[in-house]
Design an enzyme around this catalytic site. Structure first.
Site, PDB file in Angstrom:
ATOM      1  N   ALA A 173       1.096  -1.055   0.163  1.00 44.37           N
ATOM      2  CA  ALA A 173      -0.052  -0.079   0.095  1.00 44.37           C
ATOM      3  C   ALA A 173       0.924   1.205   0.039  1.00 44.37           C
ATOM      4  O   ALA A 173       0.550   2.298  -0.560  1.00 44.37           O
ATOM      5  CB  ALA A 173      -1.049  -0.114   1.310  1.00 44.37           C
ATOM      6  N   TYR A 174       1.969   1.246   0.790  1.00 45.77           N
ATOM      7  CA  TYR A 174       2.809   2.165   0.784  1.00 45.77           C
ATOM      8  C   TYR A 174       3.429   2.608  -0.702  1.00 45.77           C
ATOM      9  O   TYR A 174       3.433   3.630  -1.228  1.00 45.77           O
ATOM     10  CB  TYR A 174       4.032   2.112   1.719  1.00 45.77           C
ATOM     11  CG  TYR A 174       5.188   3.185   1.695  1.00 45.77           C
ATOM     12  CD1 TYR A 174       4.941   4.275   2.109  1.00 45.77           C
ATOM     13  CD2 TYR A 174       6.376   2.480   1.044  1.00 45.77           C
ATOM     14  CE1 TYR A 174       6.375   5.086   2.066  1.00 45.77           C
ATOM     15  CE2 TYR A 174       7.346   3.320   1.013  1.00 45.77           C
ATOM     16  CZ  TYR A 174       7.371   4.752   1.421  1.00 45.77           C
ATOM     17  OH  TYR A 174       8.405   5.547   1.363  1.00 45.77           O
TER      18      TYR A 174
END
Length: 262
Positions: A173-174
């Site tokens: 997600a980062y």
């Protein structure tokens, strides 16, 4: 949003600025170099998002120690002391809750901006999106609104490709958040942006020797050296429009930045 007490700074007029509303300013190029490595003689004012971060604090100290003006956006008043110690002006501004007009006011007198903020360790997928993507996009929009052209984005190596299926979901997600923030920045042709994607960060002492290129391969890089490269990028307008990876190497920082810009 409030500014905390900071060392007094000399007010200066900025070329190309008008007294009109912040939503419709004249766009201006950041100051043209008149000294070594592109630095202006009187110094620039740089505003850094994520001003309490470990790379940001190093960059703030480098900027202030050479006579530049620097401010850092922070979320918590208790973080102000570290910025003051680094010679930076602390500005309370939470990019996850601020309106673009609020951020714009803090950038209105800047010559350059650096996005070095992030949700940080221990945060989940939701905050990777709300900070590393949405916070970056808000900061970028504010810079564009007030006509601050020079923009450095501290990104991440690996943000240019879809994470493999086995990647930890939060880290994936980062990377997706950083990729989206980078793409949003690249789409804004009124900003003179440079995207820096360092390798794995360490707190080892900096060596001043790096490898800086569109592709470097994966390796480590001390935060000291990342800050030094950001400083050199601010001084080198020819790096605008470049996305560069950064790891430790054998080339002095200023030489590496000059070579990347050639």
């Amino acid at each position: 949003m409030e500014r905390l007490h900071a060392p007094a700074r000399k007010e200066k007029s900025l070329p190309g600025r008008s007294a009109g509303p912040v939503d419709t300013p004249p766009f201006r190029s950041f100051r043209q170099p008149t000294g070594p490595h592109g630095r202006t003689v009187e110094g620039m004012r740089t505003v850094i998002a994520g001003g309490h971060g470990r790379i940001a604090l190093r960059l703030e100290q480098l900027l202030s120690s050479r006579g530049d003006q620097v401010a850092g956006l922070i979320r918590k008043p208790e973080q102000a002391g570290a910025l003051l110690a680094a010679g930076a002006e602390p500005v309370i501004c939470d990019l996850e809750s601020a309106a673009v007009a609020d951020v714009s006011r803090h950038l209105a007198d800047a010559d350059a901006v650096v996005f070095a903020a992030g949700a940080g360790p221990g945060s989940g997928e939701a905050r990777k999106d709300s900070m590393d993507r949405a916070g970056a996009e808000l900061f970028t929009e504010a810079a564009e609104r007030v006509g601050v052209r020079r923009y450095l984005m501290l990104s991440s190596m690996g943000a240019d490709r879809e994470p493999p299926p086995e990647t930890d979901p939060v880290f994936a997600a980062y990377l997706r958040a950083k990729a989206a923030a980078d793409a949003d920045l690249r789409a804004r042709d009124r900003l003179e942006w440079t995207i820096l994607r360092p390798g794995r960060l360490t707190d080892d002492p900096g060596t001043g020797l790096v490898r800086l290129a569109p592709r470097t391969g994966r390796s480590e890089i001390p935060r000291d050296d990342v800050a030094a490269v950001l400083l050199a990028l601010l001084d080198e307008p020819r790096t605008a429009g470049l996305t560069l990876e950064l790891v430790s190497g054998d080339t002095p920082v200023t030489e590496a930045v000059s070579a990347a810009a050639a």
